[in-house]
Design a protein around this motif. Structure first.
Motif, PDB file in Angstrom:
ATOM      1  N   THR A  52     -38.148  69.996  44.374  1.00  0.00           N
ATOM      2  CA  THR A  52     -38.195  69.962  42.909  1.00  0.00           C
ATOM      3  C   THR A  52     -37.455  68.742  42.365  1.00  0.00           C
ATOM      4  N   ALA A  53     -36.243  68.490  42.899  1.00  0.00           N
ATOM      5  CA  ALA A  53     -35.441  67.364  42.421  1.00  0.00           C
ATOM      6  C   ALA A  53     -36.137  66.037  42.680  1.00  0.00           C
ATOM      7  N   THR A  54     -36.733  65.898  43.851  1.00  0.00           N
ATOM      8  CA  THR A  54     -37.402  64.633  44.202  1.00  0.00           C
ATOM      9  C   THR A  54     -38.597  64.380  43.294  1.00  0.00           C
ATOM     10  N   ILE A  55     -39.416  65.412  43.063  1.00  0.00           N
ATOM     11  CA  ILE A  55     -40.590  65.243  42.190  1.00  0.00           C
ATOM     12  C   ILE A  55     -40.149  64.872  40.771  1.00  0.00           C
ATOM     13  N   ALA A  56     -39.090  65.542  40.273  1.00  0.00           N
ATOM     14  CA  ALA A  56     -38.602  65.261  38.920  1.00  0.00           C
ATOM     15  C   ALA A  56     -38.105  63.826  38.802  1.00  0.00           C
ATOM     16  N   MET A  57     -37.423  63.355  39.835  1.00  0.00           N
ATOM     17  CA  MET A  57     -36.887  61.988  39.782  1.00  0.00           C
ATOM     18  C   MET A  57     -37.987  60.946  39.910  1.00  0.00           C
ATOM     19  N   GLU A  58     -38.976  61.233  40.721  1.00  0.00           N
ATOM     20  CA  GLU A  58     -40.119  60.315  40.809  1.00  0.00           C
ATOM     21  C   GLU A  58     -40.867  60.276  39.485  1.00  0.00           C
ATOM     22  N   ALA A  59     -40.940  61.429  38.795  1.00  0.00           N
ATOM     23  CA  ALA A  59     -41.573  61.461  37.470  1.00  0.00           C
ATOM     24  C   ALA A  59     -40.789  60.613  36.483  1.00  0.00           C
ATOM     25  N   ALA A  60     -39.451  60.680  36.571  1.00  0.00           N
ATOM     26  CA  ALA A  60     -38.610  59.893  35.670  1.00  0.00           C
ATOM     27  C   ALA A  60     -38.792  58.400  35.906  1.00  0.00           C
ATOM     28  N   LEU A  61     -39.030  58.027  37.165  1.00  0.00           N
ATOM     29  CA  LEU A  61     -39.205  56.609  37.494  1.00  0.00           C
ATOM     30  C   LEU A  61     -40.578  56.088  37.113  1.00  0.00           C
ATOM     31  N   ASN A 103     -23.532  54.280  34.628  1.00  0.00           N
ATOM     32  CA  ASN A 103     -23.562  52.823  34.510  1.00  0.00           C
ATOM     33  C   ASN A 103     -23.697  52.198  35.904  1.00  0.00           C
ATOM     34  N   ASP A 104     -23.722  50.883  35.972  1.00  0.00           N
ATOM     35  CA  ASP A 104     -23.965  50.205  37.254  1.00  0.00           C
ATOM     36  C   ASP A 104     -22.897  50.496  38.312  1.00  0.00           C
ATOM     37  N   PRO A 105     -21.576  50.472  37.979  1.00  0.00           N
ATOM     38  CA  PRO A 105     -20.581  50.808  39.007  1.00  0.00           C
ATOM     39  C   PRO A 105     -20.785  52.220  39.585  1.00  0.00           C
ATOM     40  N   ILE A 106     -21.149  53.183  38.728  1.00  0.00           N
ATOM     41  CA  ILE A 106     -21.388  54.557  39.217  1.00  0.00           C
ATOM     42  C   ILE A 106     -22.627  54.580  40.102  1.00  0.00           C
ATOM     43  N   ARG A 107     -23.668  53.823  39.716  1.00  0.00           N
ATOM     44  CA  ARG A 107     -24.876  53.768  40.549  1.00  0.00           C
ATOM     45  C   ARG A 107     -24.562  53.217  41.937  1.00  0.00           C
ATOM     46  N   ASP A 108     -23.693  52.213  41.981  1.00  0.00           N
ATOM     47  CA  ASP A 108     -23.317  51.642  43.283  1.00  0.00           C
ATOM     48  C   ASP A 108     -22.625  52.686  44.159  1.00  0.00           C
ATOM     49  N   GLU A 109     -21.749  53.495  43.550  1.00  0.00           N
ATOM     50  CA  GLU A 109     -21.037  54.522  44.325  1.00  0.00           C
ATOM     51  C   GLU A 109     -21.987  55.640  44.774  1.00  0.00           C
ATOM     52  N   ILE A 110     -22.987  55.960  43.947  1.00  0.00           N
ATOM     53  CA  ILE A 110     -23.975  56.976  44.346  1.00  0.00           C
ATOM     54  C   ILE A 110     -24.744  56.487  45.565  1.00  0.00           C
ATOM     55  N   LEU A 111     -25.118  55.205  45.571  1.00  0.00           N
ATOM     56  CA  LEU A 111     -25.845  54.640  46.715  1.00  0.00           C
ATOM     57  C   LEU A 111     -24.996  54.683  47.995  1.00  0.00           C
ATOM     58  N   ILE A 166     -31.594  59.124  43.001  1.00  0.00           N
ATOM     59  CA  ILE A 166     -30.574  59.645  42.075  1.00  0.00           C
ATOM     60  C   ILE A 166     -30.040  58.526  41.193  1.00  0.00           C
ATOM     61  N   SER A 167     -29.645  57.437  41.807  1.00  0.00           N
ATOM     62  CA  SER A 167     -29.025  56.331  41.057  1.00  0.00           C
ATOM     63  C   SER A 167     -30.017  55.665  40.109  1.00  0.00           C
ATOM     64  N   MET A 209     -28.267  68.243  48.617  1.00  0.00           N
ATOM     65  CA  MET A 209     -29.615  68.831  48.687  1.00  0.00           C
ATOM     66  C   MET A 209     -30.597  67.921  49.423  1.00  0.00           C
ATOM     67  N   GLU A 210     -30.064  66.779  49.941  1.00  0.00           N
ATOM     68  CA  GLU A 210     -30.834  65.802  50.721  1.00  0.00           C
ATOM     69  C   GLU A 210     -31.840  65.013  49.884  1.00  0.00           C
ATOM     70  N   VAL A 211     -31.499  64.853  48.596  1.00  0.00           N
ATOM     71  CA  VAL A 211     -32.277  63.935  47.757  1.00  0.00           C
ATOM     72  C   VAL A 211     -31.809  62.517  48.062  1.00  0.00           C
ATOM     73  N   GLU A 212     -32.729  61.581  48.132  1.00  0.00           N
ATOM     74  CA  GLU A 212     -32.381  60.201  48.474  1.00  0.00           C
ATOM     75  C   GLU A 212     -31.468  59.595  47.408  1.00  0.00           C
ATOM     76  N   PRO A 213     -30.338  58.989  47.801  1.00  0.00           N
ATOM     77  CA  PRO A 213     -29.406  58.400  46.828  1.00  0.00           C
ATOM     78  C   PRO A 213     -30.048  57.361  45.910  1.00  0.00           C
ATOM     79  N   PHE A 214     -31.030  56.590  46.426  1.00  0.00           N
ATOM     80  CA  PHE A 214     -31.640  55.560  45.567  1.00  0.00           C
ATOM     81  C   PHE A 214     -32.423  56.214  44.423  1.00  0.00           C
TER      82      PHE A 214
END
Length: 574
Positions: free
Chosen positions: A403-412, A522-530, A443-444, A436-441
Motif C-alpha cells: 500500500t505504501a509503495t503504490i501511494a508513493m509512486e502515485a505521489a511521484l 527538507n533536503d537535509p532530512i531527505r539525505d538522512e532518510i536515504l 520515502i524521501s 515496512m521495507e519501503v525503499e528509502p528513495f
C-alpha cells in the motif's frame, strides 16, 4: 527502612517473634521488608506498620477510614490525579493543604499536587488499602443526571411487568429474543442509552455484560465513564434490541458482528458503528458515535497554533506528494484528514478515498470501503483508484509495504496523497516506513510533510479558574518552557484549571483540542532518510528547521489556559 527492633521498642512484638520473622524472611528469599513479613505472618496489623513508617520518616499518620475529608478540599484535586497518586486532600489551612497519601515520600507526586492545587502540600501517611476504599467512595461514578436514573427506574419497572423474567434469564430462542427486542420498555431503554450518549457528546457507547449485572459506559473526551448499572435480566433483550436495529443476526452469539445504525436525534443526523464481541457473560456491544455534521470543521478549529496551521495549509496546497498524519488510535487523525479534504474540495478536482471503514460520508467525494473478503484491500483499491483519473487520493492507513509503495509512486506521478500511519511522533514516520521495507528513495522523494497529533481535554469554560504555579515545577516534569517564561525571574506563573461543575460532570474538562508536531521534509532530512538514519537524527534536523515538539505545543496550550498540566502528563507522559 524499618528494623525489627523498632517494632519491639514500640511494644508491638517480642524478641522471640522477631526471630521467627527473620527466619521467615530468609525462607521467603525475595528481599521483602521485615515489616511486610510481620504483617503477612499476622504478628502486627498493616496500620501498625504504616504508623511506624510515619514515625521513622517524621510524617504524621492519619486513619483515613475514620477521618472524613472536607468537601471543599476534595474538589481541589481531580479524581484522575487522586487515584493516580493514591492521595486524598483532607482540608486546607491557609496556603497549606493536608493530603493523605500511601507514599508521602513521592516528591514528584507532591510537586504535581502542589502544581495542580496551587497550595503547599503537607503529606500525611495512610494505609493504602483504606485510601483505595476511600477513593472509590469519594470519587464514585454517578449517573449523568437524576433524570436518567429516574427514567431507567421507570423502564425497569415496566420491563418487570411486561416480560416473563424466567424466560429473560433462561436461554431464549431466536423468536423469543426477537420478541424481547421489540418490547416497549426495552425499546425505550435502548433509545435512552443512545440519546443520552449523544447529549453528553460521547464518542463511544460500551454495553458490557457482567456476572451479576449489565454495565453501560460512555467514552467522553477520551475518558471512560460509568453511566448506569442494569440488572442481569435485561442483558438478552437489550442485546437483541441493538442487534435488531443494526440489522444483525440475533441468533448468532458465537462470532463477532459489525454493522451500522443511522438515526436523527435532536434534529441532527448520526451514524452509529455497531460492533459485537462474544465475552464470558454474553455479548459486549460497542457503538462508535459518528456525528455527520461534526466532521465539517475547518483546520483552524482543530487547535493548531498559527505557525503549525500555516505549515499544514502550505503542505496541502501542493499538487503532488504525500502528507502523513500520525498518532495512536483515537488521536483525531480521521478528523484532521476530513478537514483537509473539505478544504481541498473546490469542485474542479477529483477526490477519491479508500477507508476501513468509511466513517463519515462527505458530499462531493468518491469514497470506497475496504472489503478484504471480496478482495478489496487498500492496495487493490488504490490500484483501481489510479485508473479513475484522481487529483487527490486519501488512503485510510498505510498498513503494509504494498500500500505504501503504490501511494508513493502515485505521489511521484503527479497525485496529491493524504494518509495515516501509526507512530508516536513525526520524525519516526520515515523510520517506520523503512521498517515496512519501503525503499528509502521513494520515502524521501514523495513525502512533503508529517503531522503527529494527540487530543487533550480542554478546561471547562464554565468552572475555569486561575491559580499560581511555580516555574520550576514545570521544568522538573520535563515540560519545555517558552523563552519568555524560562527567563522569568520571579519564578511564578498563572495557570488555569477546572473546579468541576454540573456542565462538565465534575471533571473540570469539557471538549478536546489537538496538540501537534508538524515536520516539513527538507533536503537535509531527505539525505538522512536515504541513509536510513534513526529518528533522533531526523528529529534534530527538524527542530533545527523550526519544528516544535508535541511537548512544546502542549505546554503552549497550558500557558494559554486551554488545558492543564495533569492532562498533558496523562496523555503525553503516561
Amino acid at each position: 527502612m524499618l528494623s525489627a527492633e523498632f517494632f519491639v521498642q514500640e511494644g508491638l512484638i517480642t524478641h522471640e517473634q522477631v526471630q521467627l520473622a527473620l527466619e521467615k524472611q530468609l525462607e521467603m528469599g525475595n528481599g521483602e521488608p521485615i515489616g511486610t513479613v510481620l504483617v503477612k505472618m499476622g504478628l502486627i496489623a498493616e496500620k501498625d506498620r504504616v504508623k511506624s513508617l510515619g514515625k521513622i520518616w517524621g510524617i504524621p499518620f492519619v486513619d483515613i477510614a475514620q477521618k472524613a475529608p472536607h468537601p471543599d478540599a476534595v474538589h481541589l484535586l481531580t479524581p484522575q490525579a487522586a487515584k493516580r497518586f493514591k492521595a486524598i486532600p483532607l482540608f486546607a489551612q491557609g496556603s497549606k493543604l493536608l493530603v493523605a497519601m500511601a507514599n508521602p515520600l513521592d516528591i514528584f507526586a507532591i510537586d504535581e499536587l502542589r502544581l495542580s492545587t496551587g497550595l503547599e502540600i503537607e503529606p500525611l501517611i495512610a494505609v493504602e488499602e483504606d485510601l483505595e476504599a476511600a477513593l472509590a467512595a469519594i470519587y464514585k461514578s454517578e449517573s449523568p443526571t437524576s433524570n436518567v436514573g429516574d427514567a431507567v427506574s421507570g423502564v425497569l419497572a415496566d420491563f418487570d411487568a411486561d416480560i416473563d423474567i424466567k424466560k429473560a434469564e433462561a436461554e431464549p430462542t431466536a423468536a423469543e429474543l426477537a420478541a424481547m427486542g421489540e418490547d416497549g420498555p426495552i425499546i425505550r431503554l435502548a433509545n435512552l442509552i443512545i440519546n443520552q450518549a449523544v447529549r453528553e457528546k460521547a464518542s463511544d457507547i460500551h454495553i458490557e455484560p457482567r456476572k451479576e449485572e449489565l454495565l453501560v459506559r460512555y467514552r467522553t473526551d477520551g475518558v471512560m465513564r460509568e453511566i448506569m448499572r442494569l440488572p442481569r435480566k435485561v442483558v438478552a433483550p437489550l442485546t437483541s434490541r441493538f442487534k435488531i436495529i443494526a440489522n444483525m443476526d440475533i441468533a448468532e452469539k458465537r462470532i463477532p458482528q459489525d454493522n451500522r445504525i443511522s438515526a436523527t436525534i435532536d434534529g441532527k443526523d448520526y451514524d452509529f458503528r455497531v460492533s459485537t464481541l462474544p465475552v464470558v457473560y454474553g455479548e459486549k456491544i460497542v457503538m462508535r458515535v459518528l456525528d455527520k455534521g461534526g466532521i465539517n470543521v475547518g483546520l483552524s478549529k482543530l487547535g493548531f497554533l498559527p505557525n503549525n496551521l500555516k505549515l499544514i495549509e502550505d503542505m496541502t496546497n501542493r499538487s503532488y506528494g504525500i502528507v502523513l498524519v500520525t498518532g495512536p488510535t483515537g488521536s483525531g487523525k480521521s478528523t484532521t484528514l476530513y478537514s483537509c479534504l473539505n478544504r481541498l474540495m473546490t469542485g474542479d478536482n477529483n477526490i477519491i478515498t479508500i477507508e476501513d471503514p468509511v466513517e463519515y460520508e462527505l458530499e462531493g467525494i468518491n469514497q470506497c470501503a475496504v472489503n478484504v473478503r471480496a478482495g478489496m484491500t487498500f492496495a487493490a483499491g488504490l490500484r483501481a483508484m489510479l485508473r479513475q483519473d484522481p487529483d487527490i487520493i486519501m488512503v485510510g492507513e498505510m498498513r503494509d509495504e504494498e500500500t505504501a509503495t503504490i501511494a508513493m509512486e502515485a505521489a511521484l506521478t503527479g497525485h496529491f496523497v493524504l494518509s495515516t500511519l501509526h507512530t508516536n511522533d513525526a520524525p519516526s514516520a520515515p523510520t517506520r516506513l523503512i521498517d515496512m521495507e519501503v525503499e528509502p528513495f521513494l520515502i524521501s522523494s514523495s513525502i512533503v510533510g508529517v503531522l503527529a497529533q494527540r487530543l487533550l481535554r480542554q478546561i471547562c469554560p464554565n468552572c475555569k479558574e486561575p491559580y499560581t504555579a511555580n516555574r520550576e515545577s514545570l521544568i522538573r516534569y520535563g515540560l519545555p518552557l517558552p523563552e519568555e517564561i524560562a527567563a522569568c525571574t520571579h519564578g511564578e506563573i498563572t495557570l488555569f484549571k477546572g473546579k468541576g461543575c454540573e456542565k462538565c460532570g465534575g471533571t473540570g474538562y469539557k471538549g478536546r483540542t489537538g496538540v501537534h508536531e508538524v515536520m516539513e521534509i527538507n533536503d537535509p532530512i531527505r539525505d538522512e532518510i536515504l541513509k536510513k538514519s534513526p529518528s533522533h537524527i531526523v528529529r534534530h534536523l527538524a527542530e533545527e528547521n523550526g519544528m516544535k515538539s508535541l511537548q512544546h505545543d502542549a505546554t503552549a496550550k497550558v500557558l494559554l489556559g486551554t488545558t492543564t498540566i495533569d492532562e498533558v502528563l496523562r496523555v503525553l507522559y503516561a
